[in-house]
Design a protein around this motif. Structure first.
Motif, mmCIF file in Angstrom:
data_model
loop_
_atom_site.group_PDB
_atom_site.id
_atom_site.type_symbol
_atom_site.label_atom_id
_atom_site.label_comp_id
_atom_site.label_asym_id
_atom_site.label_seq_id
_atom_site.Cartn_x
_atom_site.Cartn_y
_atom_site.Cartn_z
ATOM 1 N N HIS A 177 -0.765 -2.671 -0.709
ATOM 2 C CA HIS A 177 -0.579 -1.505 -1.556
ATOM 3 C C HIS A 177 0.683 -0.779 -1.121
ATOM 4 O O HIS A 177 1.002 -0.738 0.062
ATOM 5 C CB HIS A 177 -1.777 -0.555 -1.452
ATOM 6 N N ARG A 178 1.368 -0.200 -2.075
ATOM 7 C CA ARG A 178 2.547 0.598 -1.755
ATOM 8 C C ARG A 178 2.068 1.845 -1.022
ATOM 9 O O ARG A 178 1.147 2.515 -1.445
ATOM 10 C CB ARG A 178 3.281 0.974 -3.034
ATOM 11 N N SER A 179 2.698 2.143 0.103
ATOM 12 C CA SER A 179 2.327 3.337 0.843
ATOM 13 C C SER A 179 3.389 4.415 0.673
ATOM 14 O O SER A 179 4.538 4.119 0.386
ATOM 15 C CB SER A 179 2.141 3.009 2.326
ATOM 16 N N ARG A 180 2.976 5.623 0.869
ATOM 17 C CA ARG A 180 3.921 6.728 0.789
ATOM 18 C C ARG A 180 4.700 6.805 2.088
ATOM 19 O O ARG A 180 4.144 6.598 3.160
ATOM 20 C CB ARG A 180 3.173 8.028 0.551
ATOM 21 N N SER A 181 5.967 7.146 2.022
ATOM 22 C CA SER A 181 6.754 7.290 3.242
ATOM 23 C C SER A 181 6.323 8.558 3.973
ATOM 24 O O SER A 181 5.756 9.471 3.392
ATOM 25 C CB SER A 181 8.246 7.327 2.927
ATOM 26 N N ALA A 213 7.421 11.877 2.397
ATOM 27 C CA ALA A 213 7.168 12.118 0.980
ATOM 28 C C ALA A 213 6.187 13.268 0.805
ATOM 29 O O ALA A 213 5.238 13.410 1.546
ATOM 30 C CB ALA A 213 6.635 10.865 0.294
#
Length: 53
Positions: free
Chosen positions: A45-49, A52
């Motif tokens: 899954h794309r994670s938040r930096s 962010a």
């Protein structure tokens, strides 16, 4: 081959762009390790930096 499926290309026409690059070696080694461990599926899954909001 996953690369062929990803790009909807015939497996015979797919080639590694940088076969000696560190990223490629990590990909191949990791895939071999997952195969040896019997892993049949990986989900990412794309994670938040960290910064962010």
């Amino acid at each position: 081959m996953a690369e062929g499926r990803l790009h909807d290309a015939d497996e015979a026409t797919v080639h590694l762009h940088e076969p000696g690059g560190q990223h490629t070696l990590v990909d191949i080694s990791g895939t071999a390790a997952l195969h040896a461990l019997g892993v049949t599926e990986v989900v990412a899954h794309r994670s938040r930096s960290a910064g962010a909001g």
